[in-house]
Design a protein around this motif. Sequence first.
Motif, PDB file in Angstrom:
ATOM      1  N   ALA A  53      51.751  50.347 -19.616  1.00 53.35           N
ATOM      2  CA  ALA A  53      53.075  50.955 -19.803  1.00 53.35           C
ATOM      3  C   ALA A  53      53.818  51.013 -18.474  1.00 53.35           C
ATOM      4  CB  ALA A  53      52.915  52.352 -20.398  1.00 53.35           C
ATOM      5  N   CYS A  54      53.094  51.406 -17.445  1.00 49.31           N
ATOM      6  CA  CYS A  54      53.691  51.519 -16.125  1.00 49.31           C
ATOM      7  C   CYS A  54      54.151  50.145 -15.620  1.00 49.31           C
ATOM      8  CB  CYS A  54      52.667  52.130 -15.180  1.00 49.31           C
ATOM      9  SG  CYS A  54      53.291  52.389 -13.542  1.00 49.31           S
ATOM     10  N   SER A  55      53.326  49.114 -15.871  1.00 49.73           N
ATOM     11  CA  SER A  55      53.677  47.763 -15.429  1.00 49.73           C
ATOM     12  C   SER A  55      54.926  47.270 -16.155  1.00 49.73           C
ATOM     13  CB  SER A  55      52.530  46.793 -15.694  1.00 49.73           C
ATOM     14  OG  SER A  55      51.402  47.208 -15.009  1.00 49.73           O
ATOM     15  N   PHE A  56      55.039  47.590 -17.465  1.00 49.91           N
ATOM     16  CA  PHE A  56      56.212  47.152 -18.217  1.00 49.91           C
ATOM     17  C   PHE A  56      57.480  47.845 -17.725  1.00 49.91           C
ATOM     18  CE2 PHE A  56      53.328  45.482 -21.575  1.00 49.91           C
ATOM     19  CZ  PHE A  56      53.834  44.188 -21.563  1.00 49.91           C
ATOM     20  N   ILE A  57      57.380  49.141 -17.449  1.00 53.45           N
ATOM     21  CA  ILE A  57      58.541  49.873 -16.927  1.00 53.45           C
ATOM     22  C   ILE A  57      58.930  49.281 -15.570  1.00 53.45           C
ATOM     23  CG2 ILE A  57      59.324  52.123 -16.057  1.00 53.45           C
ATOM     24  CD1 ILE A  57      57.465  53.374 -18.230  1.00 53.45           C
ATOM     25  N   ASP A  58      57.919  49.040 -14.778  1.00 44.23           N
ATOM     26  CA  ASP A  58      58.090  48.432 -13.466  1.00 44.23           C
ATOM     27  C   ASP A  58      58.799  47.079 -13.605  1.00 44.23           C
ATOM     28  OD1 ASP A  58      57.753  48.591 -10.813  1.00 44.23           O
ATOM     29  OD2 ASP A  58      55.594  48.321 -10.775  1.00 44.23           O
ATOM     30  N   LEU A  59      58.309  46.289 -14.544  1.00 43.54           N
ATOM     31  CA  LEU A  59      58.850  44.947 -14.788  1.00 43.54           C
ATOM     32  C   LEU A  59      60.308  45.014 -15.234  1.00 43.54           C
ATOM     33  CD1 LEU A  59      58.378  41.887 -15.235  1.00 43.54           C
ATOM     34  CD2 LEU A  59      57.498  42.430 -17.480  1.00 43.54           C
ATOM     35  N   LEU A  60      60.569  45.919 -16.188  1.00 41.03           N
ATOM     36  CA  LEU A  60      61.925  46.045 -16.731  1.00 41.03           C
ATOM     37  C   LEU A  60      62.914  46.473 -15.644  1.00 41.03           C
ATOM     38  CD1 LEU A  60      63.616  46.089 -19.422  1.00 41.03           C
ATOM     39  CD2 LEU A  60      63.202  48.548 -19.441  1.00 41.03           C
ATOM     40  N   THR A  64      62.526  46.326 -12.397  1.00 42.62           N
ATOM     41  CA  THR A  64      62.618  45.312 -11.337  1.00 42.62           C
ATOM     42  C   THR A  64      63.566  44.199 -11.790  1.00 42.62           C
ATOM     43  OG1 THR A  64      60.339  45.803 -10.759  1.00 42.62           O
ATOM     44  CG2 THR A  64      61.255  43.808  -9.806  1.00 42.62           C
ATOM     45  N   GLY A  65      63.494  43.839 -13.082  1.00 42.73           N
ATOM     46  CA  GLY A  65      64.392  42.821 -13.642  1.00 42.73           C
ATOM     47  C   GLY A  65      65.840  43.265 -13.517  1.00 42.73           C
ATOM     48  N   ILE A  66      66.089  44.524 -13.934  1.00 39.55           N
ATOM     49  CA  ILE A  66      67.457  45.065 -13.854  1.00 39.55           C
ATOM     50  C   ILE A  66      67.923  45.057 -12.393  1.00 39.55           C
ATOM     51  CG2 ILE A  66      68.883  47.139 -14.203  1.00 39.55           C
ATOM     52  CD1 ILE A  66      67.009  47.811 -16.578  1.00 39.55           C
ATOM     53  N   ILE A 100      60.018  31.689 -16.129  1.00 40.21           N
ATOM     54  CA  ILE A 100      58.584  31.545 -15.805  1.00 40.21           C
ATOM     55  C   ILE A 100      58.100  32.797 -15.078  1.00 40.21           C
ATOM     56  CG2 ILE A 100      56.902  30.256 -14.397  1.00 40.21           C
ATOM     57  CD1 ILE A 100      58.566  27.703 -15.043  1.00 40.21           C
ATOM     58  N   PHE A 101      58.916  33.275 -14.152  1.00 41.95           N
ATOM     59  CA  PHE A 101      58.543  34.470 -13.397  1.00 41.95           C
ATOM     60  C   PHE A 101      58.362  35.670 -14.344  1.00 41.95           C
ATOM     61  CE2 PHE A 101      59.884  38.348 -11.113  1.00 41.95           C
ATOM     62  CZ  PHE A 101      58.892  38.379 -10.149  1.00 41.95           C
ATOM     63  N   ALA A 102      59.323  35.815 -15.280  1.00 42.65           N
ATOM     64  CA  ALA A 102      59.257  36.931 -16.238  1.00 42.65           C
ATOM     65  C   ALA A 102      58.013  36.813 -17.115  1.00 42.65           C
ATOM     66  CB  ALA A 102      60.511  36.952 -17.102  1.00 42.65           C
ATOM     67  N   PHE A 103      57.688  35.572 -17.526  1.00 41.45           N
ATOM     68  CA  PHE A 103      56.516  35.359 -18.368  1.00 41.45           C
ATOM     69  C   PHE A 103      55.227  35.707 -17.606  1.00 41.45           C
ATOM     70  CE2 PHE A 103      53.184  32.451 -20.068  1.00 41.45           C
ATOM     71  CZ  PHE A 103      53.088  33.014 -21.332  1.00 41.45           C
ATOM     72  N   LEU A 104      55.174  35.289 -16.343  1.00 46.26           N
ATOM     73  CA  LEU A 104      53.985  35.593 -15.528  1.00 46.26           C
ATOM     74  C   LEU A 104      53.843  37.102 -15.314  1.00 46.26           C
ATOM     75  CD1 LEU A 104      54.072  32.751 -12.851  1.00 46.26           C
ATOM     76  CD2 LEU A 104      52.489  32.981 -14.770  1.00 46.26           C
ATOM     77  N   MET A 105      54.981  37.744 -15.132  1.00 44.61           N
ATOM     78  CA  MET A 105      54.946  39.200 -14.958  1.00 44.61           C
ATOM     79  C   MET A 105      54.470  39.888 -16.241  1.00 44.61           C
ATOM     80  SD  MET A 105      55.728  40.087 -11.908  1.00 44.61           S
ATOM     81  CE  MET A 105      56.289  41.762 -11.903  1.00 44.61           C
ATOM     82  N   PHE A 106      54.898  39.313 -17.388  1.00 47.03           N
ATOM     83  CA  PHE A 106      54.469  39.858 -18.680  1.00 47.03           C
ATOM     84  C   PHE A 106      52.945  39.714 -18.813  1.00 47.03           C
ATOM     85  CE2 PHE A 106      53.187  38.808 -23.030  1.00 47.03           C
ATOM     86  CZ  PHE A 106      53.496  39.999 -23.668  1.00 47.03           C
ATOM     87  N   LEU A 107      52.453  38.514 -18.479  1.00 49.25           N
ATOM     88  CA  LEU A 107      50.993  38.288 -18.546  1.00 49.25           C
ATOM     89  C   LEU A 107      50.264  39.253 -17.615  1.00 49.25           C
ATOM     90  CD1 LEU A 107      50.430  34.428 -18.638  1.00 49.25           C
ATOM     91  CD2 LEU A 107      50.190  36.054 -20.495  1.00 49.25           C
ATOM     92  N   HIS A 108      50.836  39.433 -16.440  1.00 49.56           N
ATOM     93  CA  HIS A 108      50.237  40.339 -15.456  1.00 49.56           C
ATOM     94  C   HIS A 108      50.133  41.750 -16.028  1.00 49.56           C
ATOM     95  CE1 HIS A 108      49.555  42.343 -11.620  1.00 49.56           C
ATOM     96  NE2 HIS A 108      50.512  43.186 -11.973  1.00 49.56           N
ATOM     97  N   ALA A 109      51.228  42.184 -16.674  1.00 50.34           N
ATOM     98  CA  ALA A 109      51.252  43.548 -17.214  1.00 50.34           C
ATOM     99  C   ALA A 109      50.342  43.704 -18.424  1.00 50.34           C
ATOM    100  CB  ALA A 109      52.683  43.927 -17.579  1.00 50.34           C
ATOM    101  N   GLU A 110      50.350  42.698 -19.304  1.00 53.65           N
ATOM    102  CA  GLU A 110      49.638  42.832 -20.575  1.00 53.65           C
ATOM    103  C   GLU A 110      48.163  42.425 -20.477  1.00 53.65           C
ATOM    104  OE1 GLU A 110      50.544  44.164 -23.444  1.00 53.65           O
ATOM    105  OE2 GLU A 110      48.675  43.550 -24.440  1.00 53.65           O
TER     106      GLU A 110
END
Lengths: 207, 167
Positions: A124-131, A133-135, A173-183
């Motif tokens: 959950a923390c990684s996804f919030i972080d990802l979101l 960071t994207g914004i 690709i970066f977003a996908f890798l970050m998703f894999l990293h988080a999930e």
Amino acid sequence: MNFDDLQQQWKDEPSDNVQIPSEIDVLKKAITPIDFVRSSMKRDFLIQTFLRILILFVPVFFDFTDSLKTIFYTLYFTILFFVIYYYYKFYTFYKNSYNLNYNSRKNLSWFYYELKLNIELLKACSFIDLLLTGILGVTIGWFIRTEKQHNTHNILNLLDGVNPLFINIGLAIFAFLMFLHAEKLPNISYGKYLKNIKTVLDELDEL
Amino acid sequence: MEILEKEFLHKLELHKGIIHKVAKMYMDNAEDRADLFQEIILQLWKAYGSFKGESQFSSWMYRVALNTALIYFKKERKKPDKHRIEQDLDVKDETQTEDTESQLEYFYEAVQQLNAVEKALIFLFLEGQSHKEIGKNLGITEVNARVKLNRTKDKLQQLIKQQGYEF
């Protein structure tokens, strides 16, 4: 041989040749899954803290304008708020050292559910972080674009002349890798220990 | 701290057979056994501060040693240690010369095919614990402990017979 014989032989088995170390310090570090998870969580915490401190100085390194700095630090501290919450939870887990004095079920259950909860919290923390960071990335990009005329030392100048399609593919690709990293990464790192402990718990439950 | 450590090591010396037997039941080769043996000592030492002396030191040891063995993961080794394997074979040849020890060797060989909980049940049974005590240590009911233990004994008997040994 029967079980009574076996029990007697078991009792009579000599242990004179068994060597106990003369001091504890000569022993290697403990390596149960619990210790392993705790030490890798500690390592992740230290790496992430170092990186977050480094990111704090990004506006200084790249000479952000005041308005951009405001946006950057607002989002940075919002991310930090969630991250601190996660670290607090992790710290509680880390400090509540497991107690091997408990019976096996209590000991295993405690660790299983705590670890499971921490894995979900980490995700959950990684996804919030990802979101966020994207914004943050999009906002910075947008600001840099609009303020570009006033600042010739802009980092986005590096991308001048690059086909926008490649930039978008790169970002995807970066977003996908970050998703894999988080999930996936928490499952890869800690999943096998969770599975191992679940197997033993199931064996205890079987009747 | 030093006094506490000495006191701990002294108690451990008196009951070292327990750790040795747990390690032997849970690991099938000398290298893994040595690792688990060491791991149990470390976990005992880490937990020693919370040992209040309300139960016997040996009873407390059973619990910590088994809890460690139940969650222990074998180290991943890139290639087998040839020297270690040769040592193992030597030990086995020596022990098989004596009948009593060879009976126990059959037992230790068969026990490797049991799962982690079954090993714990057999260990506690051989240490002379009642169904109630076994249940208390493992966190299961007395009835569950009895049913599981009986099944495990049957399974173990079959495994030893499969090795060609009369049981």
